[in-house]
Motif scaffolding. Sequence first.
Motif, mmCIF file in Angstrom:
data_model
loop_
_atom_site.group_PDB
_atom_site.id
_atom_site.type_symbol
_atom_site.label_atom_id
_atom_site.label_comp_id
_atom_site.label_asym_id
_atom_site.label_seq_id
_atom_site.Cartn_x
_atom_site.Cartn_y
_atom_site.Cartn_z
ATOM 1 N N ALA A 119 0.857 -1.181 0.000
ATOM 2 C CA ALA A 119 0.000 0.000 0.000
ATOM 3 C C ALA A 119 0.897 1.236 0.000
ATOM 4 C CB ALA A 119 -0.928 0.006 1.209
ATOM 5 N N ILE A 120 0.302 2.383 -0.315
ATOM 6 C CA ILE A 120 1.062 3.629 -0.410
ATOM 7 C C ILE A 120 0.620 4.585 0.695
ATOM 8 C CG2 ILE A 120 1.523 5.671 -1.821
ATOM 9 C CD1 ILE A 120 1.146 3.917 -4.290
ATOM 10 N N MET A 121 1.589 5.104 1.437
ATOM 11 C CA MET A 121 1.312 6.156 2.418
ATOM 12 C C MET A 121 1.751 7.477 1.806
ATOM 13 S SD MET A 121 2.713 6.521 6.316
ATOM 14 C CE MET A 121 3.012 8.131 7.069
ATOM 15 N N PHE A 122 0.777 8.363 1.596
ATOM 16 C CA PHE A 122 1.048 9.658 0.975
ATOM 17 C C PHE A 122 1.217 10.722 2.051
ATOM 18 C CE2 PHE A 122 -0.877 13.639 -0.847
ATOM 19 C CZ PHE A 122 0.222 13.984 -1.615
ATOM 20 N N ILE A 123 2.373 11.382 2.050
ATOM 21 C CA ILE A 123 2.651 12.482 2.969
ATOM 22 C C ILE A 123 2.597 13.778 2.160
ATOM 23 C CG2 ILE A 123 4.330 13.485 4.569
ATOM 24 C CD1 ILE A 123 5.455 10.642 4.931
ATOM 25 N N PRO A 124 1.552 14.598 2.328
ATOM 26 C CA PRO A 124 1.371 15.781 1.467
ATOM 27 C C PRO A 124 2.252 16.957 1.856
ATOM 28 C CG PRO A 124 -0.415 15.639 3.038
ATOM 29 C CD PRO A 124 0.441 14.417 3.257
ATOM 30 N N SER A 125 3.510 16.703 2.115
ATOM 31 C CA SER A 125 4.458 17.761 2.473
ATOM 32 C C SER A 125 5.865 17.316 2.095
ATOM 33 C CB SER A 125 4.398 18.058 3.975
ATOM 34 O OG SER A 125 5.491 18.861 4.379
ATOM 35 N N GLU A 126 6.477 18.039 1.168
ATOM 36 C CA GLU A 126 7.850 17.697 0.782
ATOM 37 C C GLU A 126 8.813 17.886 1.953
ATOM 38 O OE1 GLU A 126 8.648 16.249 -1.867
ATOM 39 O OE2 GLU A 126 7.052 16.656 -3.303
ATOM 40 N N ALA A 127 8.555 18.897 2.806
ATOM 41 C CA ALA A 127 9.444 19.173 3.943
ATOM 42 C C ALA A 127 9.427 18.022 4.949
ATOM 43 C CB ALA A 127 9.036 20.481 4.621
ATOM 44 N N ILE A 128 8.228 17.544 5.279
ATOM 45 C CA ILE A 128 8.128 16.422 6.224
ATOM 46 C C ILE A 128 8.731 15.165 5.615
ATOM 47 C CG2 ILE A 128 6.517 14.907 7.454
ATOM 48 C CD1 ILE A 128 4.659 17.275 7.783
ATOM 49 N N TYR A 129 8.472 14.933 4.349
ATOM 50 C CA TYR A 129 9.038 13.768 3.664
ATOM 51 C C TYR A 129 10.566 13.856 3.633
ATOM 52 C CZ TYR A 129 9.844 10.339 -0.045
ATOM 53 O OH TYR A 129 10.284 9.265 -0.770
ATOM 54 N N PHE A 130 11.095 15.060 3.397
ATOM 55 C CA PHE A 130 12.540 15.273 3.391
ATOM 56 C C PHE A 130 13.131 14.932 4.757
ATOM 57 C CE2 PHE A 130 16.136 17.979 4.461
ATOM 58 C CZ PHE A 130 16.980 17.807 3.384
ATOM 59 N N TYR A 131 12.487 15.408 5.834
ATOM 60 C CA TYR A 131 12.983 15.134 7.188
ATOM 61 C C TYR A 131 12.921 13.633 7.476
ATOM 62 C CZ TYR A 131 13.569 15.364 12.234
ATOM 63 O OH TYR A 131 14.039 15.188 13.506
ATOM 64 N N THR A 142 5.456 8.092 0.189
ATOM 65 C CA THR A 142 5.575 8.990 -0.949
ATOM 66 C C THR A 142 5.271 10.427 -0.549
ATOM 67 O OG1 THR A 142 3.255 8.753 -1.615
ATOM 68 C CG2 THR A 142 4.827 7.175 -2.547
ATOM 69 N N SER A 143 5.844 11.351 -1.310
ATOM 70 C CA SER A 143 5.543 12.778 -1.216
ATOM 71 C C SER A 143 4.761 13.147 -2.470
ATOM 72 C CB SER A 143 6.848 13.570 -1.140
ATOM 73 O OG SER A 143 7.544 13.478 -2.375
ATOM 74 N N PRO A 144 4.328 14.405 -2.609
ATOM 75 C CA PRO A 144 3.651 14.780 -3.857
ATOM 76 C C PRO A 144 4.461 14.451 -5.102
ATOM 77 C CG PRO A 144 3.287 16.468 -2.215
ATOM 78 C CD PRO A 144 4.245 15.489 -1.603
ATOM 79 N N THR A 145 5.768 14.650 -5.038
ATOM 80 C CA THR A 145 6.617 14.388 -6.204
ATOM 81 C C THR A 145 6.741 12.900 -6.495
ATOM 82 O OG1 THR A 145 7.898 16.391 -5.785
ATOM 83 C CG2 THR A 145 8.891 14.734 -7.207
ATOM 84 N N THR A 146 7.070 12.122 -5.464
ATOM 85 C CA THR A 146 7.300 10.694 -5.685
ATOM 86 C C THR A 146 6.001 9.938 -5.938
ATOM 87 O OG1 THR A 146 7.326 10.351 -3.287
ATOM 88 C CG2 THR A 146 9.456 10.617 -4.384
ATOM 89 N N LEU A 147 4.884 10.420 -5.394
ATOM 90 C CA LEU A 147 3.597 9.773 -5.664
ATOM 91 C C LEU A 147 3.275 9.808 -7.148
ATOM 92 C CD1 LEU A 147 0.894 8.521 -4.758
ATOM 93 C CD2 LEU A 147 0.011 10.851 -4.601
ATOM 94 N N LEU A 148 3.504 10.952 -7.774
ATOM 95 C CA LEU A 148 3.209 11.073 -9.198
ATOM 96 C C LEU A 148 4.038 10.090 -10.021
ATOM 97 C CD1 LEU A 148 2.860 14.938 -9.635
ATOM 98 C CD2 LEU A 148 1.061 13.218 -9.577
#
Length: 210
Positions: free
Chosen positions: A92-104, A124-130
């Motif tokens: 399954a995919i966990m989407f984190i809608p924040s690049e900053a949080i995903y980066f941390y 995933t972040s917005p970028t990697t989800l796409l």
Amino acid sequence: LLSIYVGESKEIYEVQYLLKNGYIADVALHLPNTDKVLIIDSKFPAENYSKLCEDLNERDIRLYHSKFKQDIKKHILDISNKYINDETEKSAIMFIPSEAIYFYLCSECSDMIDFAHRKHILLTSPTTLLGVVFTLINLTKDMNRSKNIKALEKDIIAMYEDALRLQQRIETLETSLERLAKPLKDVSTSTNKIVNKIIKIHDGYSENNE
């Protein structure tokens, strides 16, 4: 993001998807040549992360870092327990809608990345989800490449992991450069102070003072 880049296509995805176990998933992606769906669930672990963005002492940094990791672990377990079953794919995919949080998360909590992989959760972040979604769309458009869905699933996970490793290495390099910036600035400041003192002494000196 899905409606912008994919459009409103129920052949590709459905929102608020009701599973037989009673749980409602944010998004269900329809994969080729299978009735099973790949679930995307959105999580926004912002509370303790926002604390880490404040001016904290070392004790509080450790405290909120630990709480942040607990939040992530809980989200991973929730998704694993609710959205991976006989009706869904084994991941399954966990989407984190924040690049900053995903980066941390990627740069400071690598053990959580490993934990998610063991639970078959792709973070995933917005970028990697796409990237993941576009991969699935391309597979849907070419049914001949989806005859063996298990092999395709492994390819998707492998591509994701390769991209994640590359991103982590870039982020580690960026972090190292940021840490180096302050010492360089301090050295420059000290150098300027010394040079200014030498100039002052030099300007006030003349041969008559010998």
